[in-house]
Enzyme design. Structure first.
Site, short mmCIF file in Angstrom:
data_model
loop_
_atom_site.label_atom_id
_atom_site.label_comp_id
_atom_site.label_asym_id
_atom_site.label_seq_id
_atom_site.Cartn_x
_atom_site.Cartn_y
_atom_site.Cartn_z
N GLY A 20 61.83 18.05 35.11
CA GLY A 20 60.74 17.79 36.05
C GLY A 20 59.36 17.77 35.43
N ARG A 138 70.53 9.43 39.71
CA ARG A 138 71.52 8.88 40.64
C ARG A 138 71.09 7.48 41.05
NH1 ARG A 138 76.32 11.99 41.42
NH2 ARG A 138 75.73 14.16 41.03
N LEU A 140 70.90 4.57 43.85
CA LEU A 140 70.70 4.63 45.30
C LEU A 140 71.34 3.40 45.94
CD1 LEU A 140 66.96 5.75 45.31
CD2 LEU A 140 68.98 7.18 45.70
N ASN A 170 59.89 4.66 41.53
CA ASN A 170 60.57 5.19 40.36
C ASN A 170 59.71 4.98 39.12
OD1 ASN A 170 62.82 6.27 38.85
ND2 ASN A 170 63.29 4.19 38.18
N HIS A 172 60.30 4.33 35.03
CA HIS A 172 61.36 3.94 34.09
C HIS A 172 60.81 3.92 32.67
CE1 HIS A 172 65.06 2.08 32.73
NE2 HIS A 172 64.33 1.22 32.06
N ASP A 204 64.35 -1.33 44.79
CA ASP A 204 65.07 -2.23 45.69
C ASP A 204 66.56 -1.93 45.56
OD1 ASP A 204 65.85 -3.40 43.30
OD2 ASP A 204 64.91 -5.34 43.69
N ASP A 208 66.85 -0.82 38.70
CA ASP A 208 65.58 -1.04 37.99
C ASP A 208 65.10 -2.48 38.12
OD1 ASP A 208 65.58 1.63 37.08
OD2 ASP A 208 66.88 1.10 35.41
N GLU A 237 53.51 8.29 30.78
CA GLU A 237 54.17 8.45 32.08
C GLU A 237 53.37 9.36 33.00
OE1 GLU A 237 58.28 9.46 32.34
OE2 GLU A 237 58.83 8.33 30.53
#
Length: 286
Positions: A20, A138, A140, A170, A172, A204, A208, A237
């Site tokens: 995290g 995970r 989705l 997200n 990436h 979506d 990715d 990031e």
């Protein structure tokens, strides 16, 4: 940000599977006023995720959801009656598992959707504006993605705003559309790229493949190790994810109406160029 207008304070639910560090970067930036958001809850599929400890330390509700109790179900023990009415349509339209067919595909998706039904119930209880994936390992399903597209449309009816339905975000570790999947840094390094990158994007129904919000690049020097480029990428990031959320808070993310082939977003922040220049400088120093 240059020419700042009044920002909406975003309400976030953050999903994590590991340490995290992006979550911590958000927490730190909220604390010092650089991120216009609050984190309503942190949810993990891993009971040992350090991200849950980070949340608890800062008084944020930390929730574990046990995917394993669904993934281990034998086909005869899957409660098919609990699946959504449109499950057959989800199976037919999914793009996540092109190599699976027939009963294997239905069973894989059924286990996935059953876990997501529990996840959705938890997320919805916190009423977030956005769901942020921060190292959530995970995939989705269309069930999960469509749930948040549809609820957004319902909430925005009559508001006069664009009904985009994009609520899942997200980050990436590669410059999409290059190197999708779970090993972005490793794939970038092994391919011999001279530059690597990171991408913040909406989610979506593919892996990715969602519309890009922001990207940043970093140099890969001849003697760099994989760990060195990861460190360089992570420093970007932490900055970019929070900045993309701020752009959403200030209303600086808009659909590019000139695009017709796919949904494309553009950033209207007057300080966009300065921010990107600062990221370039950061990448050269790290």
């Amino acid at each position: 940000m240059a020419g700042e207008t009044q920002a909406k304070k975003l309400r976030l639910v953050v999903l994590v599977s590991g340490s995290g560090t992006n979550l911590q970067a958000m927490i730190d930036r909220i604390a010092d006023g650089r991120l216009h958001a609050e984190i309503a809850a942190v949810i993990s599929d891993n009971p040992d995720a350090f991200g849950l400890e980070r949340a608890e330390k800062h008084g944020i509700p930390a929730v574990f959801i046990d995917y394993r109790k669904y993934s281990k179900k034998l086909p005869e023990n899957i409660p098919w009656e609990k699946l959504p009415e449109n499950f057959d349509q989800i199976v037919q339209s999914q793009r996540l598992f092109p190599h699976l067919h027939g009963s294997k595909l239905r069973e894989r998706l059924a286990r996935m959707v059953l876990a997501e039904q529990e996840l959705v119930a938890i997320i919805d209880s916190y009423k977030p504006d956005y769901i942020c994936l921060a190292g959530f390992m995970r995939l989705l399903s269309p069930y999960f993605v469509r749930h948040y597209q549809e609820t957004t449309a319902e909430q925005n009816q009559g508001s006069g705003r664009e009904l985009t339905g994009w609520r899942i975000i997200n980050i990436h570790p590669a410059l999409l559309p290059a190197f999708p999947g779970v090993n972005g840094y490793g794939d970038t390094f092994e391919y011999g790229c001279r530059f690597g990158g990171i991408t913040v994007h909406f989610v979506d129904e593919g892996e990715d493949t969602g519309p890009i919000i922001g990207q940043a690049i970093y140099p890969i020097w001849p003697r760099d190790s994989l760990e060195e480029i990861k460190k360089r990428g992570l420093s970007l990031e932490y900055e970019l994810y929070s900045q993309c959320l701020n752009w959403l808070a200030f209303g600086y993310v808009e659909i590019d109406q000139k695009q017709t082939e796919r949904t494309v977003f553009r950033i209207t922040d007057p300080g966009y160029k300065d921010f990107m220049n600062n990221l370039v400088e950061l990448s050269m120093k790290s």
